[in-house]
Design a protein around this motif. Structure first.
Motif, short mmCIF file in Angstrom:
data_model
loop_
_atom_site.label_atom_id
_atom_site.label_comp_id
_atom_site.label_asym_id
_atom_site.label_seq_id
_atom_site.Cartn_x
_atom_site.Cartn_y
_atom_site.Cartn_z
N PHE A 22 0.47 -61.23 16.66
CA PHE A 22 -0.99 -61.22 16.66
C PHE A 22 -1.48 -59.96 15.95
CE2 PHE A 22 0.73 -63.29 20.33
CZ PHE A 22 -0.05 -64.41 20.51
N ASP A 23 -2.44 -60.13 15.05
CA ASP A 23 -3.05 -59.01 14.34
C ASP A 23 -4.55 -59.03 14.56
OD1 ASP A 23 -0.65 -58.10 13.08
OD2 ASP A 23 -0.84 -59.74 11.61
N PRO A 24 -5.09 -58.02 15.24
CA PRO A 24 -6.55 -57.96 15.40
C PRO A 24 -7.22 -57.72 14.05
CG PRO A 24 -5.47 -56.13 16.54
CD PRO A 24 -4.41 -56.93 15.89
N LEU A 25 -8.25 -58.48 13.75
CA LEU A 25 -8.98 -58.33 12.50
C LEU A 25 -10.37 -57.76 12.69
CD1 LEU A 25 -8.07 -61.76 10.84
CD2 LEU A 25 -6.96 -59.54 10.49
N LEU A 26 -11.02 -58.12 13.80
CA LEU A 26 -12.39 -57.69 14.03
C LEU A 26 -12.69 -57.68 15.52
CD1 LEU A 26 -15.35 -57.20 12.89
CD2 LEU A 26 -15.65 -59.67 13.20
N ARG A 27 -13.41 -56.66 15.92
CA ARG A 27 -13.98 -56.62 17.27
C ARG A 27 -15.39 -56.11 17.13
NH1 ARG A 27 -11.25 -56.52 22.35
NH2 ARG A 27 -12.89 -56.57 23.89
N HIS A 28 -16.35 -56.89 17.61
CA HIS A 28 -17.74 -56.50 17.55
C HIS A 28 -18.40 -56.94 18.85
CE1 HIS A 28 -21.76 -55.74 16.54
NE2 HIS A 28 -21.81 -56.24 15.32
N GLY A 29 -18.68 -55.98 19.71
CA GLY A 29 -19.18 -56.32 21.04
C GLY A 29 -18.15 -57.19 21.74
N VAL A 31 -17.16 -60.12 20.77
CA VAL A 31 -16.50 -61.02 19.82
C VAL A 31 -15.21 -60.39 19.30
CG1 VAL A 31 -16.71 -62.24 17.63
CG2 VAL A 31 -18.70 -62.01 19.12
N ARG A 32 -14.11 -61.18 19.35
CA ARG A 32 -12.82 -60.75 18.80
C ARG A 32 -12.32 -61.80 17.83
NH1 ARG A 32 -10.74 -61.10 24.01
NH2 ARG A 32 -8.83 -61.95 23.13
N VAL A 33 -11.71 -61.33 16.74
CA VAL A 33 -11.10 -62.23 15.76
C VAL A 33 -9.69 -61.72 15.52
CG1 VAL A 33 -11.21 -63.17 13.42
CG2 VAL A 33 -13.33 -62.67 14.66
N GLU A 34 -8.71 -62.62 15.58
CA GLU A 34 -7.31 -62.26 15.36
C GLU A 34 -6.65 -63.24 14.41
OE1 GLU A 34 -5.04 -62.08 18.98
OE2 GLU A 34 -6.02 -60.25 19.63
N ARG A 35 -5.68 -62.71 13.67
CA ARG A 35 -4.77 -63.57 12.92
C ARG A 35 -3.54 -63.74 13.81
NH1 ARG A 35 -1.33 -61.68 7.67
NH2 ARG A 35 -0.50 -60.25 9.22
N LEU A 105 -6.36 -68.58 12.70
CA LEU A 105 -7.46 -67.65 12.88
C LEU A 105 -8.02 -67.97 14.26
CD1 LEU A 105 -8.99 -65.43 11.37
CD2 LEU A 105 -10.65 -67.18 10.70
N ALA A 106 -8.02 -66.98 15.14
CA ALA A 106 -8.50 -67.19 16.50
C ALA A 106 -9.76 -66.34 16.72
CB ALA A 106 -7.43 -66.80 17.51
N VAL A 107 -10.76 -66.96 17.31
CA VAL A 107 -12.02 -66.28 17.59
C VAL A 107 -12.34 -66.44 19.06
CG1 VAL A 107 -14.49 -66.17 17.07
CG2 VAL A 107 -12.86 -66.78 15.26
N TRP A 108 -12.61 -65.31 19.72
CA TRP A 108 -13.09 -65.29 21.09
C TRP A 108 -14.54 -64.84 21.02
CZ3 TRP A 108 -8.24 -63.81 19.65
CH2 TRP A 108 -7.17 -64.47 20.27
#
Length: 120
Positions: A22-29, A31-35, A105-108
């Protein structure tokens, strides 16, 4: 965190060509996006993911099968296919392509889950 990247960068050198990472790509508040990169990976027997927050996954390359519980269902995912998993929906990885990486691509979207729009 970089402001720019390539989703396929480093796939050949990650995890030694097997398993899953798992590679974190973005965290904003919230919201999380990982590869997620899977190479012939499946969840251990008896293991289920059961997350408190929703998850949206997209298969970018490769192929996968997920098993969902309640009701029991197997979902095949090919490149371009996505799946929304509501909070507490039990799921597990049944299979991913053994001869090539499966890139997800996973988005929480956060605890409230946002709003699903469109037909996909």
């Amino acid at each position: 965190m970089n402001e720019r990247g390539n989703l396929f960068e480093g796939i050949e050198t990650g995890a030694g060509g097997e398993g899953e990472w798992f590679d974190p790509l973005l965290r904003h508040g919230p919201v999380r996006v990982e590869r997620i990169v899977s190479h012939g990976h499946c969840s251990k027997m008896g293991f289920w993911y059961e997350q408190d927050e929703p998850e949206w996954v997209l298969v970018v390359s490769g192929h996968a099968r997920l098993r969902l519980a309640n009701p029991d269902e197997v979902v095949a995912l090919d490149p371009g296919d996505w799946l929304y998993l509501p909070p507490l929906r039990q799921h597990r990885v049944e299979w991913t392509t053994p001869d090539e990486p499966t890139v997800w691509l996973a988005v929480w979207p956060g605890a409230d889950g946002g709003e699903m729009t469109g037909e996909g």
